[in-house]
Design a protein around this motif. Structure first.
Motif, PDB file in Angstrom:
ATOM      1  N   SER A 738      42.535  29.045  50.011  1.00 49.48           N
ATOM      2  CA  SER A 738      43.954  28.703  49.850  1.00 49.48           C
ATOM      3  C   SER A 738      44.228  28.066  48.494  1.00 49.48           C
ATOM      4  CB  SER A 738      44.393  27.752  50.967  1.00 49.48           C
ATOM      5  OG  SER A 738      44.270  28.374  52.227  1.00 49.48           O
ATOM      6  N   GLU A 739      43.207  27.427  47.928  1.00 36.11           N
ATOM      7  CA  GLU A 739      43.377  26.829  46.607  1.00 36.11           C
ATOM      8  C   GLU A 739      43.654  27.871  45.533  1.00 36.11           C
ATOM      9  OE1 GLU A 739      39.951  24.588  45.669  1.00 36.11           O
ATOM     10  OE2 GLU A 739      39.885  23.485  47.570  1.00 36.11           O
ATOM     11  N   LEU A 740      43.254  29.122  45.822  1.00 33.64           N
ATOM     12  CA  LEU A 740      43.319  30.162  44.795  1.00 33.64           C
ATOM     13  C   LEU A 740      44.497  31.105  44.991  1.00 33.64           C
ATOM     14  CD1 LEU A 740      39.499  31.008  44.915  1.00 33.64           C
ATOM     15  CD2 LEU A 740      40.653  29.418  43.372  1.00 33.64           C
ATOM     16  N   LEU A 741      45.388  30.787  45.931  1.00 34.77           N
ATOM     17  CA  LEU A 741      46.503  31.690  46.221  1.00 34.77           C
ATOM     18  C   LEU A 741      47.396  31.910  45.008  1.00 34.77           C
ATOM     19  CD1 LEU A 741      47.580  30.583  49.824  1.00 34.77           C
ATOM     20  CD2 LEU A 741      46.591  32.769  49.155  1.00 34.77           C
ATOM     21  N   ASP A 742      47.567  30.883  44.186  1.00 35.28           N
ATOM     22  CA  ASP A 742      48.465  31.020  43.043  1.00 35.28           C
ATOM     23  C   ASP A 742      47.876  31.889  41.943  1.00 35.28           C
ATOM     24  OD1 ASP A 742      46.472  29.213  42.558  1.00 35.28           O
ATOM     25  OD2 ASP A 742      47.728  27.831  41.392  1.00 35.28           O
ATOM     26  N   ARG A 743      46.607  32.261  42.055  1.00 34.58           N
ATOM     27  CA  ARG A 743      45.975  33.099  41.028  1.00 34.58           C
ATOM     28  C   ARG A 743      46.005  34.592  41.379  1.00 34.58           C
ATOM     29  NH1 ARG A 743      40.528  29.890  39.005  1.00 34.58           N
ATOM     30  NH2 ARG A 743      41.379  27.757  39.094  1.00 34.58           N
ATOM     31  N   ILE A 744      46.572  34.933  42.515  1.00 35.35           N
ATOM     32  CA  ILE A 744      46.542  36.333  42.964  1.00 35.35           C
ATOM     33  C   ILE A 744      47.520  37.179  42.149  1.00 35.35           C
ATOM     34  CG2 ILE A 744      47.263  37.825  44.841  1.00 35.35           C
ATOM     35  CD1 ILE A 744      45.801  36.336  46.744  1.00 35.35           C
ATOM     36  N   ASP A 745      47.032  38.292  41.650  1.00 37.99           N
ATOM     37  CA  ASP A 745      47.876  39.271  40.962  1.00 37.99           C
ATOM     38  C   ASP A 745      48.149  40.491  41.832  1.00 37.99           C
ATOM     39  OD1 ASP A 745      48.030  37.749  38.598  1.00 37.99           O
ATOM     40  OD2 ASP A 745      46.063  38.501  37.945  1.00 37.99           O
ATOM     41  N   TYR A 746      47.186  40.866  42.685  1.00 40.65           N
ATOM     42  CA  TYR A 746      47.285  42.077  43.499  1.00 40.65           C
ATOM     43  C   TYR A 746      47.141  41.683  44.966  1.00 40.65           C
ATOM     44  CZ  TYR A 746      45.904  43.684  38.859  1.00 40.65           C
ATOM     45  OH  TYR A 746      45.817  43.869  37.508  1.00 40.65           O
ATOM     46  N   LEU A 747      48.264  41.610  45.670  1.00 37.68           N
ATOM     47  CA  LEU A 747      48.244  41.182  47.063  1.00 37.68           C
ATOM     48  C   LEU A 747      47.464  42.138  47.946  1.00 37.68           C
ATOM     49  CD1 LEU A 747      51.959  40.021  47.545  1.00 37.68           C
ATOM     50  CD2 LEU A 747      49.925  38.571  47.328  1.00 37.68           C
ATOM     51  N   GLU A 748      47.475  43.432  47.607  1.00 41.87           N
ATOM     52  CA  GLU A 748      46.805  44.397  48.461  1.00 41.87           C
ATOM     53  C   GLU A 748      45.294  44.236  48.471  1.00 41.87           C
ATOM     54  OE1 GLU A 748      47.588  46.695  44.564  1.00 41.87           O
ATOM     55  OE2 GLU A 748      48.431  45.041  45.695  1.00 41.87           O
ATOM     56  N   LEU A 749      44.741  43.489  47.495  1.00 38.39           N
ATOM     57  CA  LEU A 749      43.284  43.304  47.420  1.00 38.39           C
ATOM     58  C   LEU A 749      42.811  42.043  48.140  1.00 38.39           C
ATOM     59  CD1 LEU A 749      42.602  44.251  43.682  1.00 38.39           C
ATOM     60  CD2 LEU A 749      42.503  45.725  45.713  1.00 38.39           C
ATOM     61  N   GLY A 750      43.706  41.148  48.505  1.00 40.03           N
ATOM     62  CA  GLY A 750      43.271  39.886  49.057  1.00 40.03           C
ATOM     63  C   GLY A 750      42.733  38.969  47.960  1.00 40.03           C
ATOM     64  N   ILE A 751      42.361  37.755  48.345  1.00 37.38           N
ATOM     65  CA  ILE A 751      41.935  36.775  47.343  1.00 37.38           C
ATOM     66  C   ILE A 751      40.605  37.164  46.708  1.00 37.38           C
ATOM     67  CG2 ILE A 751      41.226  34.371  47.024  1.00 37.38           C
ATOM     68  CD1 ILE A 751      43.239  33.584  49.118  1.00 37.38           C
ATOM     69  N   ILE A 752      39.607  37.502  47.511  1.00 39.56           N
ATOM     70  CA  ILE A 752      38.278  37.816  46.974  1.00 39.56           C
ATOM     71  C   ILE A 752      38.325  39.084  46.134  1.00 39.56           C
ATOM     72  CG2 ILE A 752      35.865  38.193  47.557  1.00 39.56           C
ATOM     73  CD1 ILE A 752      36.944  35.428  48.254  1.00 39.56           C
ATOM     74  N   GLY A 753      38.972  40.117  46.660  1.00 37.13           N
ATOM     75  CA  GLY A 753      39.066  41.361  45.899  1.00 37.13           C
ATOM     76  C   GLY A 753      39.829  41.180  44.610  1.00 37.13           C
ATOM     77  N   ASP A 754      40.876  40.362  44.626  1.00 35.01           N
ATOM     78  CA  ASP A 754      41.663  40.117  43.423  1.00 35.01           C
ATOM     79  C   ASP A 754      40.846  39.375  42.367  1.00 35.01           C
ATOM     80  OD1 ASP A 754      44.601  39.951  42.254  1.00 35.01           O
ATOM     81  OD2 ASP A 754      43.666  37.992  41.975  1.00 35.01           O
ATOM     82  N   LEU A 755      40.053  38.373  42.790  1.00 36.90           N
ATOM     83  CA  LEU A 755      39.228  37.633  41.834  1.00 36.90           C
ATOM     84  C   LEU A 755      38.210  38.539  41.167  1.00 36.90           C
ATOM     85  CD1 LEU A 755      38.600  34.327  43.837  1.00 36.90           C
ATOM     86  CD2 LEU A 755      40.059  34.615  41.826  1.00 36.90           C
TER      87      LEU A 755
END
Length: 839
Positions: A738-755
């Protein structure tokens, strides 16, 4: 010898019955006037007629009880019994013999029902569902009683001037009770057991069936002899309690200390079980309830291991051959010519349907369950079975109901059961087609021989990476891989979608042009795609490929993709990411509108979905060129998406030359203790046990304390492996992620996939997996029935079934013990089980 025979009302007659004729036709005598020849002829006629009707009405989704009762009506005084020759087949002086067999079949069948039933399933059902089910049982019962006495003058009870206070109660009970086995068979025949309506109905039907059992146990004594009814019920309760707390432990002790421990039970055990069920039925019969109560209870208290043996030995003989006799006898005793007011039938059936449906309508009013499902649930709860027929026959035998009332009740039951299955089949026609292929996830398809995948291709640059992914997905040469390759072509001015199926020998579009359908786009890229997939099919064993092209605007393309996935019954749908790796390994956007397509597919797909980010997967970046070893990794944090991703990675690891590393990232709480979920632990433990001897599978665990450590852990992997597989984990955010939600660029990938995708220095390709779960319906159903629905190795079929519960438990126990022995190097003979406990 003389045998008294009681007919319909209170009239008694005596007949001379001989067992058989020793001279027969050679002395010019008719052998069919004696007991044994006529009895065997009756059995033959019953089985032939009921089987004929069963196969005749099977295409109409009619349950077995309909064909059996209809066969009895046909053979009885309502039809063929009016003809001279057929009337001699079931003479009144001999009907007692076949009725005795029918009642014997009844209490033996109830013994099997008790063996099959798993009462622990009741404890997993929520109080909300129990209250709802009880109200759905009592409300129709009260309405039925009120209806009977409001129209009393229409029944034989009024005209004959024989008023019994229990008549209305038994009549209402026969039209109120529900049959759990009958509902299960209807849903199974319609392939709806694993659908949302199946999962919703089965627990409620189980509670309703048990409630019907209690209702019958209470009503029969009160209607037979109200003065002694309380004593009868108390004695029955004492016997049931004693059976569970005294007889059941004794049976378990006896089986444990007299068997050899390998479940090879001798005939003595089976003989003892049959003697026990007869004695138990006799006990409840002499106490004033009914023999089926004792036989049912005795089945419930039987030890699990011997219960499985008894079901296998006697199941088909009792339920398949003897039980049709009971239902046929019920039909034989119904004389439709004694019905004086047929309008009663056409009033009773709609009334009972309406009351049952209204009883379960609050489900849709107070939950998010669709009104169609609550309507279907109420309709299914009107399904009648053994309890309803038993109440009718008991009321007729005790003079509570008379011939005309009995015929009205039986005809009403017959009509209700005949309407339910076709109506449900019509309501869920699309679901019926959809459930034919059960594996909508990789977990469900993991142990199957065939894996069906739909891959979407936007341009030819997606093809090499997708083909490499499919090649690794084909884990074993013995398993079939079926691939549907769909080329997505955007035609903004196209008024409707067009789906083109390509011939493997002629990939071009001559057939489309021949039909006069010309589209303004270059088909050369489609030809290249089709050719590449055809070549893939030729160079791989047990792989079949079907190439297709959809021509539609991007705004509607997700609907075409989801419809095709459903029609082809695929377990996984793979979409390309809208960005592709450049020579500098950075991601370059190809089509700006493609993210919307991916998101819409994720929201509406009828199967699991994978989004593939290709960074040159066709080039073996992290592989050993000498041995051709492909190094892939699966990052496991938790949740159903990660379990699905693990199943897919596990399938890839079966392919020779694939080295799989599973990295579990464990979070810590405020007390520095590892946090995990029971479902995640089960998934990981199952994986570790079954892959403990595989040298090409590595399992690692890392502890992360915050978001920065999570990013650092992912950084270490991004160039180390050829392919990284992660779960999308949508809606399953933990405190660290949840700490990393503001860093997401691509919602379809989820947090781990986006990172992982956001890194410009990464060289590993990425596959983000989302498991198919109907989140809204699952959550509502789980909250209502109080049981969790898991997609792996569980179906609605095993709800309340001791047979499947024990079979699954025994299989897992035997497999786990074998693995433990292999891990510790212990031979089978070295295990000390003298005290019944294995180390």
């Amino acid at each position: 010898m003389e045998q008294p025979q009681k007919l319909g009302g209170n009239e008694n007659r005596c007949f001379i019955l001989n067992i058989t004729n020793y001279n027969g036709i050679w002395q010019g005598q008719n052998p069919f006037v004696e007991a044994l020849p006529i009895f065997t002829s009756q059995l033959a006629a019953i089985l032939i007629v009921t089987r004929f009707f069963y196969h005749l009405f099977k295409p109409l989704h009619q349950p077995r009880i309909v064909s059996d009762i209809l066969g009895g009506i046909l053979l009885g005084p309502s039809a063929l019994g009016k003809i001279v020759y057929f009337s001699d087949l079931f003479p009144k002086r001999n009907i007692v013999t076949v009725e005795t067999l029918a009642y014997m079949a009844l209490f033996l069948h109830m013994f099997l029902v008790g063996l099959e039933l798993d009462l622990t399933a009741v404890g997993r059902i929520s109080k909300k569902a129990i209250i709802l089910t009880i109200s759905g049982l009592l409300f129709p019962f009260i309405v039925g009683v009120a209806f009977f006495y409001s129209l009393l003058e229409s029944f034989d009870q009024y005209r004959i001037q024989v008023h019994n206070i229990g008549c209305g109660f038994l009549w209402a009970a026969s039209l109120t009770v529900t049959s759990f086995p009958a509902i299960g068979r209807i849903l199974c025949d319609l392939k709806l057991l694993n659908s949302e309506i199946g999962r919703l109905t089965m627990p409620i039907a189980l509670i309703s069936d048990l409630g019907s059992w209690i209702l019958v146990v209470i009503l029969i004594p009160f209607c037979d002899n109200p003065a002694n009814a309380l004593y009868v019920i108390l004695v029955t309760i004492v016997y049931v309690v004693a059976s569970f707390y005294l007889i059941r432990p004794f049976l378990g002790w006896m089986v444990h200390f007299t068997s050899d421990g390998n479940n090879n039970y001798s005939d003595c055990y089976l003989c003892f079980a049959l003697v026990g069920v007869v004695l138990s039925a006799f006990t409840t019969d002499i106490t004033g309830t009914h023999p089926i109560v004792g036989s049912f209870v005795f089945g419930l208290i039987m030890p699990n291991d011997i219960a499985l043996v008894l079901m296998d030995r006697f199941g088909y003989f009792i339920s398949g051959l003897l039980m049709p006799v009971f239902f046929t006898v019920a039909g034989l005793r119904a004389d439709i010519f004694k019905i004086t007011k047929w309008s009663l039938v056409f009033v009773v059936v709609p009334l009972l349907f309406t009351v049952k449906i209204l009883s379960f309508l609050p489900i849709s009013l107070f939950t998010n369950i669709h009104s169609k499902d609550s309507f279907a649930l109420g309709l299914l709860m009107t399904t009648k079975g053994i309890w309803a027929i038993l109440v009718c026959i008991t009321a007729l035998d005790k003079g509570v109901l008379h011939d005309g009332d009995y015929a009205v009740t039986v005809i009403s039951i017959l009509l209700m059961n005949s309407i339910i299955a076709p109506t449900i089949a019509t309501l869920y026609k699309r679901t019926n087609l959809f459930i034919k292929y059960n594996s909508r996830t990789i977990q469900e398809a993991r142990n199957k021989t065939e894996l069906r995948i739909l891959v979407c291709i936007h341009s030819y640059c997606n093809v090499p990476g997708i083909l490499k992914l499919l090649e690794i997905s084909h884990g074993s040469r013995h398993n079939q891989l079926t691939v549907f390759a769909l080329h997505l072509v955007d035609l903004a001015d196209q008024p409707s979608s067009v789906l083109i199926v390509h011939d493997s020998h002629s990939p071009r579009f001559e057939e489309t042009k021949a039909n006069g359908a010309h589209h303004d786009y270059d088909s050369s890229e489609t030809d290249q795609i089709v050719t590449a997939f055809n070549e893939f099919e030729k160079t791989n064993d047990n792989v079949s490929v079907q190439s297709l092209t959809t021509l539609s605007p991007f705004t509607a393309m997700h609907g075409d993709i989801c419809s095709l996935a459903e029609d082809k019954f695929v377990a996984l749908l793979i979409l390309p990411f809208h960005k592709h790796a450049t020579t500098e390994q950075s991601l370059e956007e190809i089509i700006s509108s493609f993210p919307n397509i991916n998101q819409n597919v994720l929201d509406n797909a009828p199967c699991s979905v994978g989004i593939f980010i290709d960074r040159g997967f066709e080039v073996t970046n992290g592989s050993d060129p000498d041995y051709g070893v492909h190094e892939i990794a699966m990052v496991f944090i938790g949740g159903v998406d990660d379990c699905e991703a693990l199943s897919y990675a596990w399938r890839m690891a079966r392919k020779p030359g694939v080295l799989l590393t599973v990295i579990r990232l464990l979070e810590t709480d405020s007390r520095d203790q590892r946090k995990s979920n029971e479902l995640d632990d089960d998934c990981i433990n199952d994986f570790r046990i079954q892959t403990s001897n595989d040298d090409f599978i590595i399992y690692e665990e890392k502890i992360v304390n915050d978001g920065e450590e999570l990013i650092e852990a992912l950084k270490e992997m991004e160039n180390k492996f050829e392919l990284l597989i992660v779960g999308r984990r949508d809606g399953q955010d933990s405190p660290i992620t949840s700490e990393l939600l503001d860093r997401i660029d691509y919602l379809e990938l989820g947090i781990i996939g986006d990172l992982l995708a956001a890194s410009d220095s990464a060289t590993s390709s990425i596959l983000v997996v989302q498991q198919f779960v109907n989140l809204i319906d699952n959550k509502v159903i789980e909250d209502l029935i109080g049981t969790q629905w898991l997609s792996m190795d569980r179906t609605a079929m095993n709800f309340g079934s001791r047979r499947l519960l024990m079979a699954t438990s025994n299989t897992l126990w035997m497999y786990s013990e074998q693995k433990l022995k292999e891990m510790h190097g212990v031979d089978e003979g070295d295990v000390d089980d003298g005290d019944g406990v294995n180390p």
